[in-house]
Design a protein around this motif. Structure first.
Motif, PDB file in Angstrom:
ATOM      1  N   THR A   1     -42.478 -40.375 -17.505  1.00 20.24           N
ATOM      2  CA  THR A   1     -43.814 -39.887 -17.171  1.00 20.24           C
ATOM      3  C   THR A   1     -44.421 -39.148 -18.362  1.00 20.24           C
ATOM      4  N   SER A   2     -45.707 -39.370 -18.586  1.00 18.82           N
ATOM      5  CA  SER A   2     -46.392 -38.751 -19.725  1.00 18.82           C
ATOM      6  C   SER A   2     -47.016 -37.412 -19.376  1.00 18.82           C
ATOM      7  N   GLY A   3     -47.175 -37.123 -18.091  1.00 21.49           N
ATOM      8  CA  GLY A   3     -47.806 -35.876 -17.682  1.00 21.49           C
ATOM      9  C   GLY A   3     -49.308 -35.970 -17.583  1.00 21.49           C
TER      10      GLY A   3
ATOM     11  N   ARG B   1     -43.657 -23.623 -20.471  1.00 17.45           N
ATOM     12  CA  ARG B   1     -43.568 -24.727 -19.529  1.00 17.45           C
ATOM     13  C   ARG B   1     -43.773 -24.229 -18.103  1.00 17.45           C
TER      14      ARG B   1
ATOM     15  N   PRO C   1     -45.092 -34.643 -13.298  1.00 15.83           N
ATOM     16  CA  PRO C   1     -44.728 -33.807 -14.451  1.00 15.83           C
ATOM     17  C   PRO C   1     -44.147 -34.657 -15.571  1.00 15.83           C
ATOM     18  N   GLU C   2     -44.233 -34.169 -16.770  1.00 19.82           N
ATOM     19  CA  GLU C   2     -43.803 -34.938 -17.938  1.00 19.82           C
ATOM     20  C   GLU C   2     -42.284 -35.022 -18.033  1.00 19.82           C
TER      21      GLU C   2
END
Length: 279
Positions: free
Chosen positions: A222-224, A113, A230-231
């Motif tokens: 958020t899906s990124g 990550r 950011p996800e």
């Protein structure tokens, strides 16, 4: 010496004299300025007595407010202690899950990550109209911020930076009609896009098929996708679904998680820096 209202004076005479004096005082106060002067003088003389008489009440009120404030502070302190304890437990779980996630990624050969730098900013002013929602923060180019960087508060996504100056920047809120946020439904990972409606407490999901598995109360994060946000950050909660078969798409509305109408401190997420692997 004989007194006016002595025992030898009849009651009728006393009443007559009292009524005559009362009428004279009333007429004098009404048609002359002497009554006003006398009344002002009497008020001046009596005022210190009124202040002195009010001292016990003020002291009692001050003591009551002090006790109330102290009790409220104790209650708030106790609530904060409990909240800190719960968050400490969640933090311990997060650290464990983070290490476990890194180990799983290492076993799968996946990239680790990425972590973003964080910068706290304070809202200086609000620039909002009927459809445009923006705020100005006290961070600019000298602080290393760039246009397009995501902005969050303690609850979730707020928006992104636009028009970065030397010492200040403008944040385009997610409820602005020109703003779109790629999201996914936390319950089933279905991806969609949230767009601003011009209302500070409402966003909408565009082009939602009637068959999409979405429910009231679903949390959108958020899906990124797109690389801006950011996800995994909370965005909104679904509050209204209108599946009118006469329309090509369903109308889905959600309420932002961030408190956009009362934001004061924000966090600007900076450039991504690769997280160091643990030994």
């Amino acid at each position: 010496m004989n007194l006016l209202f002595g025992r030898t004076i009849s009651l009728q005479l006393r009443l007559t004299v009292a009524v005559v004096l009362s009428v004279m005082l009333i007429l004098g106060d009404r048609y002359t300025s002497g009554g006003t002067l006398v009344r002002t003088s009497l008020n001046t003389l009596v005022s210190p007595l009124l202040y002195v008489a009010n001292v016990p009440y003020e002291v009692f009120s001050l003591g009551a407010k002090s006790l109330d404030t102290r009790d409220r502070l104790f209650q708030e302190n106790e609530a904060l202690r409990k909240k800190q304890l719960l968050q400490s437990e969640l933090l311990q779980q997060y650290q464990f899950l983070l290490r476990e996630n890194q180990q799983l990624r290492a076993l799968l050969g996946a990239s680790s990550r990425q972590q973003r730098a964080r910068l706290i900013a304070e809202v200086l002013s609000v620039r909002s109209s009927r459809y445009s929602h923006q705020v100005v923060v006290n961070r600019g180019a000298i602080d290393g911020v760039l246009e397009g960087q995501p902005v969050i508060d303690e609850m979730g996504i707020v928006g992104q930076l636009t028009q970065v100056g030397s010492t200040t920047s403008r944040v385009l809120l997610m409820t602005d009609t020109t703003h779109a946020t790629p999201v996914r439904i936390l319950r089933n990972d279905v991806r969609t896009v949230v767009e601003g409606t011009g209302k500070i407490n409402l966003v909408q999901l565009q082009h939602v098929p009637h068959s999409l598995d979405i429910r009231l109360g679903d949390i959108l994060v958020t899906s990124g996708l797109g690389g801006t946000f950011p996800e995994g950050y909370p965005v909104a909660v679904v509050t209204e679904i209108d599946r009118d078969e006469g329309l090509p798409f369903s109308k889905v509305y959600a309420e932002p998680v961030a408190q956009l109408d009362r934001i004061r401190l924000l966090v600007i997420l900076g450039k991504m820096a690769k997280e160091e692997p643990e030994a």
